[in-house]
Design a protein around this motif. Sequence first.
Motif, PDB file in Angstrom:
ATOM      1  N   ARG A  74      39.013  50.846  36.751  1.00 59.32           N
ATOM      2  CA  ARG A  74      39.614  49.526  36.692  1.00 59.32           C
ATOM      3  C   ARG A  74      41.131  49.665  36.632  1.00 59.32           C
ATOM      4  O   ARG A  74      41.673  50.674  36.176  1.00 59.32           O
ATOM      5  CB  ARG A  74      39.156  48.733  35.449  1.00 59.32           C
ATOM      6  CG  ARG A  74      37.713  48.331  35.448  1.00 59.32           C
ATOM      7  CD  ARG A  74      37.470  47.107  36.337  1.00 59.32           C
ATOM      8  NE  ARG A  74      36.142  46.575  36.153  1.00 59.32           N
ATOM      9  CZ  ARG A  74      35.048  47.049  36.739  1.00 59.32           C
ATOM     10  NH1 ARG A  74      35.154  48.104  37.557  1.00 59.32           N
ATOM     11  NH2 ARG A  74      33.868  46.504  36.526  1.00 59.32           N
ATOM     12  N   GLU A  75      41.796  48.633  37.073  1.00 63.90           N
ATOM     13  CA  GLU A  75      43.251  48.546  36.962  1.00 63.90           C
ATOM     14  C   GLU A  75      43.584  47.137  36.493  1.00 63.90           C
ATOM     15  O   GLU A  75      43.193  46.152  37.141  1.00 63.90           O
ATOM     16  CB  GLU A  75      43.927  48.826  38.303  1.00 63.90           C
ATOM     17  CG  GLU A  75      43.720  50.243  38.786  1.00 63.90           C
ATOM     18  CD  GLU A  75      44.048  50.409  40.254  1.00 63.90           C
ATOM     19  OE1 GLU A  75      43.968  51.550  40.735  1.00 63.90           O
ATOM     20  OE2 GLU A  75      44.359  49.394  40.918  1.00 63.90           O
ATOM     21  N   ILE A  76      44.261  47.070  35.358  1.00 69.45           N
ATOM     22  CA  ILE A  76      44.646  45.785  34.794  1.00 69.45           C
ATOM     23  C   ILE A  76      46.164  45.687  34.862  1.00 69.45           C
ATOM     24  O   ILE A  76      46.878  46.596  34.429  1.00 69.45           O
ATOM     25  CB  ILE A  76      44.155  45.642  33.339  1.00 69.45           C
ATOM     26  CG1 ILE A  76      42.627  45.759  33.285  1.00 69.45           C
ATOM     27  CG2 ILE A  76      44.632  44.326  32.748  1.00 69.45           C
ATOM     28  CD1 ILE A  76      42.070  45.708  31.891  1.00 69.45           C
ATOM     29  N   GLY A  77      46.651  44.590  35.428  1.00 65.49           N
ATOM     30  CA  GLY A  77      48.094  44.436  35.595  1.00 65.49           C
ATOM     31  C   GLY A  77      48.588  43.065  35.172  1.00 65.49           C
ATOM     32  O   GLY A  77      47.842  42.089  35.154  1.00 65.49           O
ATOM     33  N   THR A  78      49.845  43.012  34.806  1.00 68.39           N
ATOM     34  CA  THR A  78      50.517  41.747  34.487  1.00 68.39           C
ATOM     35  C   THR A  78      51.710  41.590  35.425  1.00 68.39           C
ATOM     36  O   THR A  78      52.289  42.580  35.894  1.00 68.39           O
ATOM     37  CB  THR A  78      51.013  41.718  33.035  1.00 68.39           C
ATOM     38  OG1 THR A  78      51.958  42.777  32.836  1.00 68.39           O
ATOM     39  CG2 THR A  78      49.858  41.881  32.064  1.00 68.39           C
ATOM     40  N   SER A  79      52.064  40.352  35.684  1.00 70.90           N
ATOM     41  CA  SER A  79      53.193  40.070  36.565  1.00 70.90           C
ATOM     42  C   SER A  79      54.010  38.925  35.979  1.00 70.90           C
ATOM     43  O   SER A  79      53.462  38.035  35.323  1.00 70.90           O
ATOM     44  CB  SER A  79      52.710  39.711  37.974  1.00 70.90           C
ATOM     45  OG  SER A  79      51.814  38.614  37.927  1.00 70.90           O
ATOM     46  N   GLN A  80      55.314  38.975  36.234  1.00 74.22           N
ATOM     47  CA  GLN A  80      56.214  37.956  35.688  1.00 74.22           C
ATOM     48  C   GLN A  80      57.268  37.610  36.717  1.00 74.22           C
ATOM     49  O   GLN A  80      57.850  38.493  37.361  1.00 74.22           O
ATOM     50  CB  GLN A  80      56.886  38.454  34.405  1.00 74.22           C
ATOM     51  CG  GLN A  80      57.714  37.394  33.686  1.00 74.22           C
ATOM     52  CD  GLN A  80      58.266  37.902  32.369  1.00 74.22           C
ATOM     53  OE1 GLN A  80      58.206  39.095  32.088  1.00 74.22           O
ATOM     54  NE2 GLN A  80      58.799  37.005  31.569  1.00 74.22           N
ATOM     55  N   ASP A  81      57.508  36.315  36.856  1.00 71.77           N
ATOM     56  CA  ASP A  81      58.521  35.834  37.794  1.00 71.77           C
ATOM     57  C   ASP A  81      59.907  36.053  37.180  1.00 71.77           C
ATOM     58  O   ASP A  81      60.236  35.484  36.138  1.00 71.77           O
ATOM     59  CB  ASP A  81      58.303  34.345  38.082  1.00 71.77           C
ATOM     60  CG  ASP A  81      59.193  33.832  39.209  1.00 71.77           C
ATOM     61  OD1 ASP A  81      60.166  34.523  39.550  1.00 71.77           O
ATOM     62  OD2 ASP A  81      58.902  32.744  39.738  1.00 71.77           O
TER      63      ASP A  81
END
Length: 743
Positions: A221-228
Amino acid sequence: MAGRKIVTDSKARSRAKRDLVLGLAVLLALFLVAGWVDFFELFALWSAAYEDWELDEIFTALALGSLGFAWFSYRRWKDWQRESQHRSEINERLSKEIAVRRETERTLREREDWLHQASQVGKIGYYVWDAVADRCIYCSDEHARLHGLTPEQYIARAAALEDTFSLTHPEDRAAFKEQMRKLRAGQAVKIEYRTLAADGSSRYVREAAQPILDETGKVVREIGTSQDITEQRRTEQEICVRDRWLRAILKNSPIQIVLKDTDGRIMAVSDNVAARMQETPVGFIGKRCDDYLPRETAEVYMKADAEVVASGKAIQQETSEEIDGETRYYFNAKLPLTDDEGAVVGVCSLTSDITERKLAAQRLHQAQKAEAISQLTGGVAHDFNNLLAVIQGNAELIADRIGKDDLLVNAILRASKRGADLTDHLLAFSRQQPLQPRPTDIDRLVAGTMVLSRRTLGETLKIETDLEQGLGHVMVDPGQLENALLNLAINARDAMSAGGTLTLEARNVRFDEDDCGRDREIAAGDYVALSVRDNGSGMSPEVQAKAFEPFFTTKDVGEGSGLGLSMVYGFAKQSGGHVTIDSEPGRGTSVTLFLPRADGEERQEDPWSNEATPRGQGETILIIEDDDEVRACAVRTLERLGYRTVDVADATSGHAVMANGCVPDLLFSDVVLPGGVSGPAFAKQARTTAPDLRVVFISGYPREIECENGATSCGAVLLSKPIRLEPLAKALRDALDGPSRPA
């Protein structure tokens, strides 16, 4: 477990109840048989059907059957009770498990809502990637929005890792691919890149991803977060631009800039401050002004800083510092630095060196004071010249009658001559004396002046000259320059009472625009610097500041008029030059005249001839003079010289005389007349009816010539009051006999 049901044995309970009721009914029947014969008889009738049975056997069988049936029913009831209790326990346990599971599910739903709300509030997106299936299995709204998609569209587009590259800006794809490769290799990654939406727009995104490994270490699995971070990038760019602006200002500002926090610690300085303190701009950070400035000066600045921080208001002040023995003056402005809420977070100190401005202001003040005094002295000289004209004119008329050898007449003439010299000094200071500048040879003039100076100064002084080779000619009135040099030589002699050396120097100099703007009140160009230097007592700064003021003197009463240096100053300024003083107590004084260079050569004049006084031949002269005494003296003098006169007090009366048929041969008029019409204006009007009218003007205030701008332009002769008889007679004769000068 959610699909399981709680077990209820309603049918078994019904059967047990039925068996129990039947057993009880049989026992009741037995009691009835035993108690009442009627029932027994009924029973006998029933049992007749079974004739081969004995009554006892039947009763016993019934009793045993009833007992067996009752026992069976009892056992069934007990089993039911046990099963019911067991099932109740199971149902209770299942109910608790269901409640716990429901609570867990509710908590999970709440936390999922919280996470979703938090991601919306924080503008943080997230996703889950199945590394085995190589596809996105979950995507939040925010993560999808950063790519210009809905979660469903993003999951559809991200069917494989390669498909996500098309959602990345082309310029950032290589770096994005490299980070994804590290992520698949089991490394946590962080990257900033630009997304690429279907409409061509892009946004800056900061993404962090963490791999999930199985027990074998394989990424599953790969869990990621993103932010503008688009706005953050834009803000950073604006800050970067502003920082470049600030650096440019600090580097190139002519004003000294110091930024401090509320505790007085320096945060930034301009380059000129660093250069002044011989420190790098970075070296100032964290320090205070008392680390660089003298304690008293630093306390002034620190007190002002504290006042700005406390009040939140800007203040201004002037300070001074001693640098290498020279006093420098500064203008300092303190401005509060505030945050968005208006709280003071620092102080901006702006300092400019106003030394030159302050010195210029002092020079301007001195010049204004000198100008005011010159106006006063010019006015006094004008009135005094009128008085001298009356005295001298009448004395000369008396001398012409009784002879020039009369002691009283000579005393009057000598006194009037001294008075005329005094007014010349006053006019020289006020720059209003009539000069006759012409190209003058400095070498010849200095040589002649030195001959006269040696006789005047005596034998106790040593006189030296130091003249540069190839000195240019100067455009001055040579007579006034001789007087100026003699005045300076006499002052030098008085400063060397015990003897000394008087040196006269001359050299060619040139001033450019920078020299003129910074140090001297003089126009750019070529000059001859003529210096008179002594090694006498010198002057203090206080005396130097007043040296050019008229009537200021350090000599004892009766030993000096105080007009010598003021006359030199006025002569130099009126000649288009300047004069300076360099002196120290005990080390002597040097006075330097800067005189403008001339292009032409000096013209040699004929010596004064001893011809007889020219006389008139009965010509008519119109005299216009508002002063009655001066006019009366002029009438007597001109008539004595053989002229006919018609005298009036103003231009209006002059027009009336000419309107009555009087056509004068010459107009003898003051420059300034009452009634609003000046002498030059009247001459111009009079020549409309008498074109050949000759004109001679007199004035005791020659600046009027410049103001009226016409006394000499109309071909007139100008004489200054008081006028000696011989020059007056010659001027009148020359004007009458000379060629016509049209207006």
